[in-house]
Design a protein around this motif. Structure first.
Motif, short mmCIF file in Angstrom:
data_model
loop_
_atom_site.label_atom_id
_atom_site.label_comp_id
_atom_site.label_asym_id
_atom_site.label_seq_id
_atom_site.Cartn_x
_atom_site.Cartn_y
_atom_site.Cartn_z
N ALA A 37 0.83 -1.21 0.00
CA ALA A 37 0.00 0.00 0.00
C ALA A 37 0.86 1.26 0.00
O ALA A 37 0.57 2.23 -0.70
CB ALA A 37 -0.94 -0.01 1.20
N VAL A 38 1.95 1.25 0.77
CA VAL A 38 2.85 2.40 0.82
C VAL A 38 3.55 2.59 -0.53
O VAL A 38 3.64 3.71 -1.03
CB VAL A 38 3.87 2.26 1.97
CG1 VAL A 38 4.97 3.31 1.86
CG2 VAL A 38 3.16 2.36 3.31
N VAL A 39 4.02 1.52 -1.12
CA VAL A 39 4.67 1.61 -2.43
C VAL A 39 3.71 2.19 -3.46
O VAL A 39 4.06 3.12 -4.20
CB VAL A 39 5.21 0.24 -2.88
CG1 VAL A 39 5.63 0.27 -4.34
CG2 VAL A 39 6.37 -0.19 -2.00
N ASP A 40 2.49 1.69 -3.50
CA ASP A 40 1.51 2.19 -4.46
C ASP A 40 1.24 3.68 -4.24
O ASP A 40 1.18 4.46 -5.19
CB ASP A 40 0.20 1.40 -4.37
CG ASP A 40 0.32 -0.02 -4.88
OD1 ASP A 40 1.33 -0.33 -5.58
OD2 ASP A 40 -0.57 -0.84 -4.58
N LEU A 41 1.08 4.08 -2.99
CA LEU A 41 0.81 5.48 -2.67
C LEU A 41 1.96 6.38 -3.11
O LEU A 41 1.76 7.41 -3.75
CB LEU A 41 0.56 5.65 -1.18
CG LEU A 41 0.37 7.09 -0.70
CD1 LEU A 41 -0.92 7.68 -1.28
CD2 LEU A 41 0.38 7.16 0.80
N LEU A 42 3.20 5.99 -2.77
CA LEU A 42 4.34 6.83 -3.07
C LEU A 42 4.67 6.86 -4.56
O LEU A 42 5.22 7.85 -5.05
CB LEU A 42 5.56 6.39 -2.26
CG LEU A 42 5.39 6.55 -0.74
CD1 LEU A 42 6.64 6.09 -0.02
CD2 LEU A 42 5.04 7.98 -0.36
N MET A 43 4.32 5.82 -5.28
CA MET A 43 4.50 5.85 -6.73
C MET A 43 3.53 6.84 -7.37
O MET A 43 3.87 7.53 -8.31
CB MET A 43 4.30 4.45 -7.33
CG MET A 43 5.36 3.45 -6.90
SD MET A 43 7.04 3.91 -7.33
CE MET A 43 7.02 3.66 -9.08
N PRO A 46 4.64 10.96 -5.09
CA PRO A 46 6.00 10.95 -4.52
C PRO A 46 6.26 12.08 -3.52
O PRO A 46 7.13 11.95 -2.66
CB PRO A 46 6.91 11.07 -5.74
CG PRO A 46 6.06 11.45 -6.88
CD PRO A 46 4.66 11.08 -6.54
N LYS A 47 5.49 13.16 -3.58
CA LYS A 47 5.67 14.25 -2.62
C LYS A 47 5.37 13.81 -1.19
O LYS A 47 5.79 14.47 -0.24
CB LYS A 47 4.73 15.42 -2.95
CG LYS A 47 5.11 16.17 -4.18
CD LYS A 47 4.15 17.34 -4.37
CE LYS A 47 4.44 18.09 -5.63
NZ LYS A 47 3.51 19.22 -5.80
N LEU A 48 4.67 12.71 -1.03
CA LEU A 48 4.30 12.24 0.30
C LEU A 48 5.40 11.42 0.99
O LEU A 48 5.22 11.00 2.12
CB LEU A 48 3.01 11.41 0.23
CG LEU A 48 1.75 12.19 -0.16
CD1 LEU A 48 0.57 11.25 -0.25
CD2 LEU A 48 1.49 13.32 0.82
N MET A 49 6.51 11.21 0.33
CA MET A 49 7.59 10.42 0.94
C MET A 49 8.38 11.27 1.92
O MET A 49 8.79 12.38 1.61
CB MET A 49 8.53 9.87 -0.11
CG MET A 49 9.52 8.88 0.48
SD MET A 49 10.40 7.99 -0.80
CE MET A 49 11.93 8.87 -0.81
N GLN A 50 8.58 10.73 3.13
CA GLN A 50 9.41 11.40 4.12
C GLN A 50 10.82 11.56 3.56
O GLN A 50 11.35 10.66 2.93
CB GLN A 50 9.49 10.57 5.41
CG GLN A 50 8.26 10.59 6.23
CD GLN A 50 8.06 11.90 6.99
OE1 GLN A 50 8.78 12.88 6.84
NE2 GLN A 50 7.05 11.89 7.81
N ARG A 51 11.42 12.69 3.81
CA ARG A 51 12.78 12.97 3.37
C ARG A 51 13.50 13.69 4.47
O ARG A 51 12.87 14.38 5.24
CB ARG A 51 12.76 13.85 2.11
CG ARG A 51 12.16 13.13 0.92
CD ARG A 51 12.12 14.10 -0.28
NE ARG A 51 11.57 13.49 -1.45
CZ ARG A 51 10.29 13.51 -1.76
NH1 ARG A 51 9.42 14.09 -0.98
NH2 ARG A 51 9.87 12.95 -2.87
N PRO A 52 14.77 13.63 4.53
CA PRO A 52 15.67 12.84 3.68
C PRO A 52 15.75 11.40 4.18
O PRO A 52 15.51 11.11 5.35
CB PRO A 52 17.02 13.54 3.84
CG PRO A 52 16.98 14.11 5.22
CD PRO A 52 15.53 14.49 5.44
N ILE A 53 16.11 10.53 3.27
CA ILE A 53 16.40 9.13 3.58
C ILE A 53 17.90 8.96 3.36
O ILE A 53 18.43 9.35 2.32
CB ILE A 53 15.65 8.17 2.64
CG1 ILE A 53 14.15 8.43 2.66
CG2 ILE A 53 15.97 6.72 2.98
CD1 ILE A 53 13.47 8.18 3.97
#
Length: 73
Positions: A37-43, A46-53
């Motif tokens: 579910a997280v992969v699908d959402l972030l694909m 992408p602005k919703l991905m926490q940064r920095p990693i």
């Protein structure tokens, strides 16, 4: 991306940024507990991905706060 998520010590949902954009989309974090579910959402958003990693070798951290990077050093 799934391999990347496996490198993090966090639950998959912690990679999702619950900011104004998340709320504007009308999303509920409870719907994003699984890796898929997280992969699908972030694909899709992408602005919703926490940064920095930060990645070092086979380990990664969400570097927020920045002191978490010390775990990899």
């Amino acid at each position: 991306m799934e391999r990347f998520l496996e490198m993090l010590p966090n639950e998959p949902a912690e990679l999702v940024r619950e900011d104004g954009h998340f709320k504007d989309l009308g999303l509920n974090i409870n719907d994003y507990q699984s890796t898929d579910a997280v992969v699908d959402l972030l694909m899709e958003h992408p602005k919703l991905m926490q940064r920095p990693i930060v990645v070092r070798g086979d380990q990664a951290v969400i570097a927020r706060p920045s002191e978490l990077v010390e775990e990899l050093l």
